[in-house]
Scaffold this motif. Structure first.
Motif, PDB file in Angstrom:
ATOM      1  N   THR A  65       0.609  -5.816   8.425  1.00  0.00           N
ATOM      2  CA  THR A  65       1.036  -4.424   8.530  1.00  0.00           C
ATOM      3  C   THR A  65       2.506  -4.361   8.917  1.00  0.00           C
ATOM      4  OG1 THR A  65      -1.155  -3.600   9.147  1.00  0.00           O
ATOM      5  CG2 THR A  65       0.732  -2.251   9.786  1.00  0.00           C
ATOM      6  N   TYR A  94       0.245  -3.918   3.969  1.00  0.00           N
ATOM      7  CA  TYR A  94      -0.004  -2.533   4.372  1.00  0.00           C
ATOM      8  C   TYR A  94       1.266  -1.969   4.998  1.00  0.00           C
ATOM      9  CZ  TYR A  94      -2.396   1.472   6.543  1.00  0.00           C
ATOM     10  OH  TYR A  94      -2.802   2.735   6.912  1.00  0.00           O
ATOM     11  N   VAL A 106       0.831  -1.198   0.000  1.00  0.00           N
ATOM     12  CA  VAL A 106       0.000   0.000   0.000  1.00  0.00           C
ATOM     13  C   VAL A 106       0.870   1.254   0.000  1.00  0.00           C
ATOM     14  CG1 VAL A 106      -1.748   1.299   1.280  1.00  0.00           C
ATOM     15  CG2 VAL A 106      -1.856  -1.205   1.197  1.00  0.00           C
ATOM     16  N   LEU A 116      -7.324  -5.236   9.091  1.00  0.00           N
ATOM     17  CA  LEU A 116      -6.532  -5.691   7.941  1.00  0.00           C
ATOM     18  C   LEU A 116      -5.955  -7.080   8.197  1.00  0.00           C
ATOM     19  CD1 LEU A 116      -4.664  -2.370   7.046  1.00  0.00           C
ATOM     20  CD2 LEU A 116      -6.570  -3.421   5.813  1.00  0.00           C
ATOM     21  N   ARG A 121      -3.019   4.542   1.219  1.00  0.00           N
ATOM     22  CA  ARG A 121      -3.100   4.558   2.686  1.00  0.00           C
ATOM     23  C   ARG A 121      -4.081   5.636   3.151  1.00  0.00           C
ATOM     24  NH1 ARG A 121       2.061   4.657   3.668  1.00  0.00           N
ATOM     25  NH2 ARG A 121       2.269   6.898   3.861  1.00  0.00           N
TER      26      ARG A 121
END
Length: 331
Positions: free
Chosen positions: A285, A237, A210, A278, A215
């Motif tokens: 992440t 992410y 991302v 997520l 974002r």
């Protein structure tokens, strides 16, 4: 009589609106906690590591050199790196548009032939640790092919850099990924939206990370309660930790107003609820670029899968110590 009718209509409208809003809130919360009802969970592939070196870990070895990546690989770290294409078509692992900072010459990478590129010449300063110089012996600039061949077990995040949309560069990266069977261990991306679209169109099976534009979209949709209903094409992410820019030990100087603005942005971006959602959708992440123990702790407390750092050994030792302490408490 007319006033009573207006009152009744108003009450009905408010009641119906309130009912649908309540239904939306309940549905949004439910889908946020259980997103697989609406979306198929993504496969994490090899993006499970807690330690990821930024350009090989320039705080512990020469940034961007093969020796730095070898050091990171030896402790089980993954890599975040930047690639560019030389004039003769070689895809090199190099962060800057020119060779000035890392090699001491003002040539542009895109105007240079690979065979005559100068070596990486330390010391040169790190981007996310201002005032700290990356040191080591001069080394040749590595190629992406060398990284894939020498470190087949390491997951790699590729930041694609070029002027406009360089289809030759995109084709070259895609071919290397497929040739080395790295579709589940390589994520590519760029902060240029047009370039990201070109990457996805070239090979939608190579994971995307991302970028800053996406974002911002994620955050906007999350706080509106719409993200649980939104399809996501990215697989990983990536997010910075804005509070780092308020740390004087990193060499940053900010005013009072900007400090408050940064604090508010940090609270919005570093949302444990977003990271949890997520993760439930199979999207890990990674927070960058963290270099201190208290920064590591905050990222993992929020639910991050991993941390991107200039000091991979420092991060690994910190995590090993925490794991040992946790094990002792359980016993």
């Amino acid at each position: 009589m007319a006033a009573d009718m207006v009152f009744l209509v108003t009450v009905c409208i408010v009641s119906v609106t309130g009912f649908f809003f309540l239904c939306f809130v309940v549905l949004s919360v439910a889908c946020s906690l259980y997103p697989n009802v609406c979306h198929k969970r993504k496969s994490l592939g090899k993006f499970r590591g807690r330690v990821c070196s930024f350009r090989g870990g320039g705080g512990e070895a020469l940034e961007g050199s093969l020796s730095a990546f070898k050091h990171s690989s030896s402790i089980g770290a993954d890599f975040f790196l930047t690639v560019r294409r030389t004039r003769d078509g070689e895809i090199i692992v190099f962060p800057d548009e020119t060779l000035k900072r890392c090699c001491g010459t003002p040539w542009k990478v895109t105007d240079s032939l690979y065979r005559v590129l100068p070596c990486l010449r330390p010391p040169f300063f790190l981007r996310y640790q201002k005032g700290f110089a990356s040191r080591g012996k001069p080394e040749p600039i590595p190629t992406l092919r060398e990284i894939f061949e020498r470190f087949p077990k390491s997951a790699v995040f590729i930041d694609v850099k070029c002027e406009g949309v360089d289809h030759a560069l995109i084709d070259g990266i895609a071919k290397l990924v497929v040739k080395h069977k790295r579709e589940t261990s390589t994520a590519w991306g760029s902060h240029d939206t047009k370039l990201v679209n070109a990457l996805y169109n070239k090979n939608p099976f190579i994971p995307l990370w991302v970028n800053r534009h996406r974002r911002s979209v994620f955050l906007f949709l999350f706080y509106l309660g719409l993200l649980p209903f939104t399809p996501i094409k990215e697989t990983v992410y990536l997010t910075p930790m804005p509070l780092l820019t308020l740390d004087p030990q990193r060499g940053f100087q900010v005013g009072y107003v900007r400090g408050w603005k940064t604090w508010i942005i940090d609270k919005l971006m570093m949302s444990g609820g977003l990271i949890k959602h997520l993760r439930a959708r199979g999207i890990p992440t990674y927070v960058y670029c963290l270099n201190q123990p208290h920064e590591f702790d905050r990222a993992f407390e929020l639910g991050a899968t991993g941390v991107i750092t200039d000091f991979p050994s420092r991060l690994k030792d910190h995590l090993d110590r925490l794991d040992a302490e946790k094990k002792d408490r359980e016993e």
